[in-house]
Design an enzyme around this catalytic site. Structure first.
Site, PDB file in Angstrom:
ATOM      1  N   HIS A 188      -6.672  -7.583  13.012  1.00  0.00           N
ATOM      2  CA  HIS A 188      -5.452  -6.765  13.021  1.00  0.00           C
ATOM      3  C   HIS A 188      -5.176  -6.382  14.467  1.00  0.00           C
ATOM      4  O   HIS A 188      -6.074  -5.895  15.155  1.00  0.00           O
ATOM      5  CB  HIS A 188      -5.698  -5.522  12.159  1.00  0.00           C
ATOM      6  CG  HIS A 188      -4.471  -4.730  11.830  1.00  0.00           C
ATOM      7  ND1 HIS A 188      -3.294  -5.308  11.409  1.00  0.00           N
ATOM      8  CD2 HIS A 188      -4.238  -3.394  11.836  1.00  0.00           C
ATOM      9  CE1 HIS A 188      -2.398  -4.346  11.170  1.00  0.00           C
ATOM     10  NE2 HIS A 188      -2.949  -3.188  11.437  1.00  0.00           N
ATOM     11  N   ARG A 225     -11.135  -0.186  14.568  1.00  0.00           N
ATOM     12  CA  ARG A 225     -11.097   0.518  13.282  1.00  0.00           C
ATOM     13  C   ARG A 225     -12.227   0.032  12.376  1.00  0.00           C
ATOM     14  O   ARG A 225     -13.159   0.769  12.115  1.00  0.00           O
ATOM     15  CB  ARG A 225      -9.714   0.324  12.641  1.00  0.00           C
ATOM     16  CG  ARG A 225      -9.439   1.217  11.475  1.00  0.00           C
ATOM     17  CD  ARG A 225      -7.966   1.263  11.100  1.00  0.00           C
ATOM     18  NE  ARG A 225      -7.416  -0.016  10.620  1.00  0.00           N
ATOM     19  CZ  ARG A 225      -6.152  -0.175  10.242  1.00  0.00           C
ATOM     20  NH1 ARG A 225      -5.299   0.855  10.288  1.00  0.00           N
ATOM     21  NH2 ARG A 225      -5.707  -1.340   9.815  1.00  0.00           N
ATOM     22  N   TYR A 276      14.851  31.393   6.165  1.00  0.00           N
ATOM     23  CA  TYR A 276      13.636  32.168   6.481  1.00  0.00           C
ATOM     24  C   TYR A 276      13.566  32.454   7.978  1.00  0.00           C
ATOM     25  O   TYR A 276      13.846  31.571   8.801  1.00  0.00           O
ATOM     26  CB  TYR A 276      12.386  31.380   6.090  1.00  0.00           C
ATOM     27  CG  TYR A 276      12.116  31.353   4.604  1.00  0.00           C
ATOM     28  CD1 TYR A 276      11.797  32.520   3.911  1.00  0.00           C
ATOM     29  CD2 TYR A 276      12.173  30.158   3.898  1.00  0.00           C
ATOM     30  CE1 TYR A 276      11.547  32.486   2.546  1.00  0.00           C
ATOM     31  CE2 TYR A 276      11.920  30.111   2.544  1.00  0.00           C
ATOM     32  CZ  TYR A 276      11.603  31.289   1.870  1.00  0.00           C
ATOM     33  OH  TYR A 276      11.356  31.249   0.525  1.00  0.00           O
ATOM     34  N   CYS A 315      13.507  24.837   3.851  1.00  0.00           N
ATOM     35  CA  CYS A 315      12.650  25.539   2.895  1.00  0.00           C
ATOM     36  C   CYS A 315      11.828  24.506   2.122  1.00  0.00           C
ATOM     37  O   CYS A 315      11.985  23.305   2.299  1.00  0.00           O
ATOM     38  CB  CYS A 315      13.474  26.343   1.907  1.00  0.00           C
ATOM     39  SG  CYS A 315      14.737  27.395   2.645  1.00  0.00           S
ATOM     40  N   LYS A 346       0.840  -1.208   0.000  1.00  0.00           N
ATOM     41  CA  LYS A 346       0.000   0.000   0.000  1.00  0.00           C
ATOM     42  C   LYS A 346       0.874   1.256   0.000  1.00  0.00           C
ATOM     43  O   LYS A 346       2.061   1.188   0.318  1.00  0.00           O
ATOM     44  CB  LYS A 346      -0.922  -0.023   1.221  1.00  0.00           C
ATOM     45  CG  LYS A 346      -0.211  -0.017   2.577  1.00  0.00           C
ATOM     46  CD  LYS A 346      -1.165  -0.373   3.717  1.00  0.00           C
ATOM     47  CE  LYS A 346      -0.461  -0.369   5.057  1.00  0.00           C
ATOM     48  NZ  LYS A 346      -1.337  -0.937   6.126  1.00  0.00           N
ATOM     49  N   ASP A 351      12.141  23.734  -0.993  1.00  0.00           N
ATOM     50  CA  ASP A 351      12.946  23.018  -1.991  1.00  0.00           C
ATOM     51  C   ASP A 351      14.432  22.958  -1.687  1.00  0.00           C
ATOM     52  O   ASP A 351      15.190  22.361  -2.458  1.00  0.00           O
ATOM     53  CB  ASP A 351      12.795  23.711  -3.363  1.00  0.00           C
ATOM     54  CG  ASP A 351      11.378  24.159  -3.610  1.00  0.00           C
ATOM     55  OD1 ASP A 351      10.509  23.276  -3.714  1.00  0.00           O
ATOM     56  OD2 ASP A 351      11.140  25.378  -3.655  1.00  0.00           O
ATOM     57  N   ARG A 367       0.386 -10.848   6.581  1.00  0.00           N
ATOM     58  CA  ARG A 367       0.377  -9.600   5.823  1.00  0.00           C
ATOM     59  C   ARG A 367       1.648  -8.851   6.217  1.00  0.00           C
ATOM     60  O   ARG A 367       1.697  -8.160   7.219  1.00  0.00           O
ATOM     61  CB  ARG A 367      -0.862  -8.770   6.174  1.00  0.00           C
ATOM     62  CG  ARG A 367      -2.181  -9.554   6.059  1.00  0.00           C
ATOM     63  CD  ARG A 367      -3.381  -8.688   6.408  1.00  0.00           C
ATOM     64  NE  ARG A 367      -3.332  -8.125   7.741  1.00  0.00           N
ATOM     65  CZ  ARG A 367      -3.898  -8.655   8.827  1.00  0.00           C
ATOM     66  NH1 ARG A 367      -4.594  -9.790   8.739  1.00  0.00           N
ATOM     67  NH2 ARG A 367      -3.785  -8.062   9.999  1.00  0.00           N
TER      68      ARG A 367
HETATM   69  C1  LIG Z   1      -0.742  -1.866   6.895  1.00  0.00           C
HETATM   70  C2  LIG Z   1      -1.322  -3.132   7.397  1.00  0.00           C
HETATM   71  C3  LIG Z   1      -0.513  -4.265   7.578  1.00  0.00           C
HETATM   72  C4  LIG Z   1       0.998  -4.227   7.458  1.00  0.00           C
HETATM   73  O1  LIG Z   1       1.517  -3.708   8.665  1.00  0.00           O
HETATM   74  P1  LIG Z   1       3.101  -3.639   8.923  1.00  0.00           P
HETATM   75  O2  LIG Z   1       3.200  -3.122  10.302  1.00  0.00           O
HETATM   76  O3  LIG Z   1       3.638  -2.673   7.921  1.00  0.00           O
HETATM   77  O4  LIG Z   1       3.622  -5.009   8.739  1.00  0.00           O
HETATM   78  C5  LIG Z   1      -1.119  -5.458   7.903  1.00  0.00           C
HETATM   79  N1  LIG Z   1      -2.457  -5.533   8.083  1.00  0.00           N
HETATM   80  C6  LIG Z   1      -3.257  -4.449   7.953  1.00  0.00           C
HETATM   81  C7  LIG Z   1      -4.729  -4.611   8.177  1.00  0.00           C
HETATM   82  C8  LIG Z   1      -2.725  -3.214   7.629  1.00  0.00           C
HETATM   83  O5  LIG Z   1      -3.520  -2.151   7.516  1.00  0.00           O
END
Ligand SMILES: *Cc1c(COP(=O)(O)O)cnc(C)c1O
Length: 375
Positions: free
Chosen positions: A172, A141, A270, A316, A40, A318, A225
């Site tokens: 998660h 979430r 600045y 800055c 992602k 850039d 994941r």
């Molecule tokens: C982003 C995400 C992950 C990956 O998490 P990491 O900490 O980068 O390994 C896994 N599961 C879900 C649902 C996520 O949103």
């Protein structure tokens, strides 16, 4: 935003490091457990397509993304592997996901009903929409929170098998990166409460992000994941040691484009927030907050010839100015993240200085920075 190819500032991504990290994890997993690389946010800023290819080369068998467009980018690049969208997609896009063989995360039964209505309108649906049911075990979430809610959802999917396929179930964990396991154990207990009496197991059952897979591998089930650690970053920051050496894949380099000597009393940047106490050499580097190099980094340092050189004056949009130990010629390499002559600045160092996490720094680098790939 245009990509600054005519400027010497670039993110350098080491594909060998990506492959090392991902392969090391694949090797640790049980034989029946697959690794889906999380790509992602443009592969956490590293470049989704390049990361996806490196991940496949290292043994990943699927991908996770956050939004539908990221999944479509992978399909357009020719990846035919399983792809799971981790966020909630519009039910109106259910036919597109089904057509592209992209798996959807589902967090509510009314979403299924809405998606089903759109799918039913499709005259030539060739395959059902694969769904992964999200369970909220304490992240707060998205996801189902009770057994009756979950049962209703599974019954709904099974009653509409021509258009919906129960492919996965997952949760998660919110504290897997913490040495304090109290809340983690509560979430695991909640996961078991919700899933121990499932009417049937779908193809994929998964709970592990990087932190869970590194430090609680017994929870993995049959897919992980894997995100941040694939990029070589420790999900805990510095709190817990990983079970194998992670190699950071991203570095950020530029060059001195201008140097000068200033006198005691001269100010820089600045707001004239920095005033030299004595004569000193100053170099200008073409990077700024428009590249995702945060304005808060005033007072931090970069590496020139192995020397830590303080960023003086405000960052800055850039450009930044750094104090040099002596004059250096225009074109001298400046390392903002990475190694230089035995010295190193990590993304964690940058994040610590900015009082944030390396995830935010990595994916905050903007598209103006060209990504160059090694190995
Ligand atoms: C982003 C995400 C992950 C990956 O998490 P990491 O900490 O980068 O390994 C896994 N599961 C879900 C649902 C996520 O949103």
């Amino acid at each position: 935003m245009v990509v600054g190819v005519h400027r010497p500032t670039r993110l350098v991504i080491d594909r060998a490091a990506l492959r090392h990290n991902i392969h090391a994890e694949v090797e640790r997993l049980d034989k029946n457990c697959e690794l889906f690389m999380v790509v992602k946010a443009n592969g956490y800023g590293h470049g989704a397509i390049q990361v996806a290819q490196a991940a496949k080369d290292a043994g990943a068998t699927g991908f996770c993304v956050a939004i539908l467009d990221e999944a479509l980018e992978l399909r357009a690049a020719g990846f035919n592997d399983p792809i799971l969208i981790l966020g909630v997609t519009s039910p109106a896009d259910a036919p597109l996901m089904a057509a592209e063989d992209i798996s959807a995360t589902v967090a509510a039964t009314d979403w299924l009903a809405d998606a089903q209505a759109y799918l039913a309108l499709e005259k030539d649906l060739t395959a059902p929409l694969h769904v992964h049911l999200a369970l909220d075990t304490g992240m707060g979430r998205i996801g189902f929170r009770t057994v009756p809610e979950l049962t209703t959802a599974i019954e709904y999917v099974d009653a509409h098998q021509e258009s919906l396929d129960f492919e996965g179930i997952f949760t998660h964990f919110s504290t897997a990166d913490s040495p304090d396991e109290h809340y983690f154990k509560q979430q695991v207990a909640k996961w078991h409460e919700l899933t121990d009496h499932l009417p049937r197991r779908p193809r994929y059952v998964h709970v592990s992000n990087s932190a869970t897979s590194l430090w609680h591998a017994e929870c993995n089930d049959n897919m992980v994941r894997f995100g941040v650690s694939g990029y070589g970053l420790n999900p805990s920051g510095t709190a817990i040691k990983p079970p194998y050496a992670l190699q950071p894949a991203m570095s950020l380099t530029s060059e001195l484009v201008f140097t000068k000597q200033i006198a005691a009393g001269d100010s820089v940047g600045y707001g004239a927030t920095y005033t030299a106490q004595q004569a000193e050499w100053v170099g200008t580097v073409p990077i700024g907050y428009a590249d995702g190099y945060e304005r808060r980094l005033q007072g931090f340092h970069v590496l020139v010839d192995g020397h830590a050189c303080e960023i003086i004056g405000r960052v800055c949009m850039d450009q930044i100015m750094v104090r040099l130990p002596h004059d250096y010629s225009r074109g001298t390499t400046v390392t903002l993240v990475g190694q230089d002559h035995g010295a190193e600045i990590t993304l964690q160092d940058v994040a610590t200085y900015c009082e944030t996490i390396h995830y935010e720094i990595a994916c905050g680098f903007t598209s103006r920075l060209p990504r160059r790939y090694l190995n």
